[in-house]
Design a protein around this motif. Sequence first.
Motif, PDB file in Angstrom:
ATOM      1  N   VAL A 120      -3.780  -7.409 -13.185  1.00  0.00           N
ATOM      2  CA  VAL A 120      -4.763  -5.903 -12.176  1.00  0.00           C
ATOM      3  C   VAL A 120      -4.646  -6.844 -10.974  1.00  0.00           C
ATOM      4  CG1 VAL A 120      -7.641  -5.046 -11.842  1.00  0.00           C
ATOM      5  CG2 VAL A 120      -6.281  -6.325 -14.074  1.00  0.00           C
ATOM      6  N   LEU A 121      -4.097  -5.210 -10.283  1.00  0.00           N
ATOM      7  CA  LEU A 121      -3.904  -5.272  -9.090  1.00  0.00           C
ATOM      8  C   LEU A 121      -5.149  -4.695  -7.875  1.00  0.00           C
ATOM      9  CD1 LEU A 121      -0.020  -5.174  -7.981  1.00  0.00           C
ATOM     10  CD2 LEU A 121      -1.469  -7.033  -8.390  1.00  0.00           C
ATOM     11  N   VAL A 122      -5.940  -5.302  -7.098  1.00  0.00           N
ATOM     12  CA  VAL A 122      -6.504  -4.936  -6.338  1.00  0.00           C
ATOM     13  C   VAL A 122      -5.987  -4.240  -5.040  1.00  0.00           C
ATOM     14  CG1 VAL A 122      -8.646  -4.217  -6.154  1.00  0.00           C
ATOM     15  CG2 VAL A 122      -8.203  -5.616  -8.143  1.00  0.00           C
ATOM     16  N   PHE A 123      -6.247  -3.434  -4.248  1.00  0.00           N
ATOM     17  CA  PHE A 123      -5.737  -3.008  -3.105  1.00  0.00           C
ATOM     18  C   PHE A 123      -7.664  -2.498  -2.232  1.00  0.00           C
ATOM     19  CE2 PHE A 123      -1.138  -3.001  -3.726  1.00  0.00           C
ATOM     20  CZ  PHE A 123      -1.017  -2.595  -5.046  1.00  0.00           C
ATOM     21  N   LEU A 124      -7.651  -3.707  -1.594  1.00  0.00           N
ATOM     22  CA  LEU A 124      -9.114  -3.505  -0.816  1.00  0.00           C
ATOM     23  C   LEU A 124      -8.391  -2.153   0.267  1.00  0.00           C
ATOM     24  CD1 LEU A 124      -9.910  -7.573   0.131  1.00  0.00           C
ATOM     25  CD2 LEU A 124     -11.082  -5.485  -1.262  1.00  0.00           C
ATOM     26  N   ARG A 125      -9.629  -1.825   0.499  1.00  0.00           N
ATOM     27  CA  ARG A 125      -9.395  -1.053   1.830  1.00  0.00           C
ATOM     28  C   ARG A 125      -9.344  -1.936   2.618  1.00  0.00           C
ATOM     29  NH1 ARG A 125     -13.326   2.398   4.495  1.00  0.00           N
ATOM     30  NH2 ARG A 125     -15.216   1.957   3.198  1.00  0.00           N
ATOM     31  N   GLN A 163      -7.271   2.907   6.239  1.00  0.00           N
ATOM     32  CA  GLN A 163      -6.315   2.494   4.752  1.00  0.00           C
ATOM     33  C   GLN A 163      -7.087   2.740   3.440  1.00  0.00           C
ATOM     34  OE1 GLN A 163      -2.488   2.361   4.033  1.00  0.00           O
ATOM     35  NE2 GLN A 163      -3.839   2.045   2.031  1.00  0.00           N
ATOM     36  N   LEU A 164      -6.960   3.568   2.534  1.00  0.00           N
ATOM     37  CA  LEU A 164      -8.008   3.310   1.438  1.00  0.00           C
ATOM     38  C   LEU A 164      -7.218   2.480   0.508  1.00  0.00           C
ATOM     39  CD1 LEU A 164      -8.530   6.940   0.878  1.00  0.00           C
ATOM     40  CD2 LEU A 164      -9.676   6.055   2.119  1.00  0.00           C
ATOM     41  N   GLY A 165      -7.458   2.178  -0.854  1.00  0.00           N
ATOM     42  CA  GLY A 165      -7.263   1.183  -1.801  1.00  0.00           C
ATOM     43  C   GLY A 165      -6.857   2.166  -2.806  1.00  0.00           C
ATOM     44  N   GLY A 166      -7.259   1.226  -4.010  1.00  0.00           N
ATOM     45  CA  GLY A 166      -6.949   1.141  -5.059  1.00  0.00           C
ATOM     46  C   GLY A 166      -7.045   0.248  -6.708  1.00  0.00           C
ATOM     47  N   VAL A 167      -6.399   0.408  -7.577  1.00  0.00           N
ATOM     48  CA  VAL A 167      -6.441  -0.753  -8.834  1.00  0.00           C
ATOM     49  C   VAL A 167      -5.322   0.226  -9.724  1.00  0.00           C
ATOM     50  CG1 VAL A 167      -8.021  -1.576 -10.425  1.00  0.00           C
ATOM     51  CG2 VAL A 167      -8.753  -1.012  -8.568  1.00  0.00           C
ATOM     52  N   LYS A 222      -3.716   5.920  -0.492  1.00  0.00           N
ATOM     53  CA  LYS A 222      -3.599   7.350   0.518  1.00  0.00           C
ATOM     54  C   LYS A 222      -4.206   6.846   2.152  1.00  0.00           C
ATOM     55  CE  LYS A 222      -6.698  11.366   0.485  1.00  0.00           C
ATOM     56  NZ  LYS A 222      -7.171  12.735  -0.185  1.00  0.00           N
ATOM     57  N   TYR A 266       0.430  -0.818  -0.048  1.00  0.00           N
ATOM     58  CA  TYR A 266      -0.089   0.406   0.091  1.00  0.00           C
ATOM     59  C   TYR A 266       1.541   1.161  -0.347  1.00  0.00           C
ATOM     60  CZ  TYR A 266      -4.211  -2.802   1.343  1.00  0.00           C
ATOM     61  OH  TYR A 266      -4.783  -3.498   1.057  1.00  0.00           O
ATOM     62  N   ARG A 287      -5.436  14.408  -3.978  1.00  0.00           N
ATOM     63  CA  ARG A 287      -5.372  12.786  -5.077  1.00  0.00           C
ATOM     64  C   ARG A 287      -4.229  11.824  -5.217  1.00  0.00           C
ATOM     65  NH1 ARG A 287      -8.167   9.584  -7.711  1.00  0.00           N
ATOM     66  NH2 ARG A 287     -10.051  10.867  -7.331  1.00  0.00           N
ATOM     67  N   PRO A 288      -3.962  10.656  -4.624  1.00  0.00           N
ATOM     68  CA  PRO A 288      -2.451  10.170  -4.779  1.00  0.00           C
ATOM     69  C   PRO A 288      -2.529   9.511  -5.793  1.00  0.00           C
ATOM     70  CG  PRO A 288      -4.867   8.735  -3.479  1.00  0.00           C
ATOM     71  CD  PRO A 288      -4.940   9.769  -3.955  1.00  0.00           C
ATOM     72  N   VAL A 289      -1.324  10.132  -6.233  1.00  0.00           N
ATOM     73  CA  VAL A 289      -0.602   9.485  -7.271  1.00  0.00           C
ATOM     74  C   VAL A 289       0.188   8.317  -7.249  1.00  0.00           C
ATOM     75  CG1 VAL A 289       0.904  10.273  -9.378  1.00  0.00           C
ATOM     76  CG2 VAL A 289      -0.231  12.039  -7.888  1.00  0.00           C
ATOM     77  N   ALA A 290      -0.261   7.069  -8.116  1.00  0.00           N
ATOM     78  CA  ALA A 290       0.589   6.158  -7.879  1.00  0.00           C
ATOM     79  C   ALA A 290       2.319   6.141  -9.025  1.00  0.00           C
ATOM     80  CB  ALA A 290      -0.826   4.831  -9.242  1.00  0.00           C
ATOM     81  N   LEU A 334      -6.215   4.923  -7.493  1.00  0.00           N
ATOM     82  CA  LEU A 334      -5.823   5.278  -6.260  1.00  0.00           C
ATOM     83  C   LEU A 334      -7.158   5.924  -5.169  1.00  0.00           C
ATOM     84  CD1 LEU A 334      -1.976   5.945  -5.642  1.00  0.00           C
ATOM     85  CD2 LEU A 334      -3.547   3.486  -5.722  1.00  0.00           C
ATOM     86  N   ALA A 335      -7.416   5.503  -4.643  1.00  0.00           N
ATOM     87  CA  ALA A 335      -9.002   5.954  -4.158  1.00  0.00           C
ATOM     88  C   ALA A 335      -8.486   7.722  -3.769  1.00  0.00           C
ATOM     89  CB  ALA A 335      -9.634   5.214  -3.083  1.00  0.00           C
ATOM     90  N   ALA A 372     -13.309   6.807   0.492  1.00  0.00           N
ATOM     91  CA  ALA A 372     -13.340   6.096   0.737  1.00  0.00           C
ATOM     92  C   ALA A 372     -14.740   5.323  -0.114  1.00  0.00           C
ATOM     93  CB  ALA A 372     -13.915   5.425   2.329  1.00  0.00           C
TER      94      ALA A 372
END
Lengths: 134, 50
Positions: B42-47, A92-96, A56, A50, B7-10, A110-111, A114
């Motif tokens: 595709v990587l999915v990061f769960l909250r 903790q927020l997530g993303g793809v 974020k 993460y 906004r977060p940046v990858a 990225l989220a 929420a």
Amino acid sequence: MQLHRDRDAFAKAGVELVVIGQGTPRNAQAFKDDHGLDLRLLVDPKRVTYRAVGAKKASVGELLGPRVVLRGLRAAASERVVQGRTIGHPAQLGGVLVVAPGGEVVWAHLANDAGDNPPNEQVLAAARAATEAA
Amino acid sequence: MLGKRDRPVAPARADELADVVLEDADGREVRLGSLWEERPVVLVFLRHYG
């Protein structure tokens, strides 16, 4: 989980859908069982990945603000799911990310709060484009 | 430095993830870089789970 709904479409697009969550393998297995998920689920209890992708951690407003709550209620109504007990860091927020062979991140979302999840169609389009380019 | 509300940046590349080893739901170790060696992933990061 919304993306699971389109897992066949991702498979047809030639990409694997891999989910990373917090918690332990036991938490992950319980989550898979509870939601009937048939996909690869990895666990990152220290949230190393993460941090590496820049996901974020939300403020209170980004977790519980009116806009976020409204989107959550809409998602719950359309998906017929209700949020369960939180496991892991609650802010903790997530993303793809779509990662191409060679390691280039060809698409990412990225989220920002929420309720900020990308539409499946956008992720699928990015996955298809990555397969065609590979 | 970015503020909390930005906004977060990858990252442009997943190199920092490539050598990270995580367990799957069965406790098997997976090196993340192996996921995109052959084809896109595709990587999915769960909250959270739930």
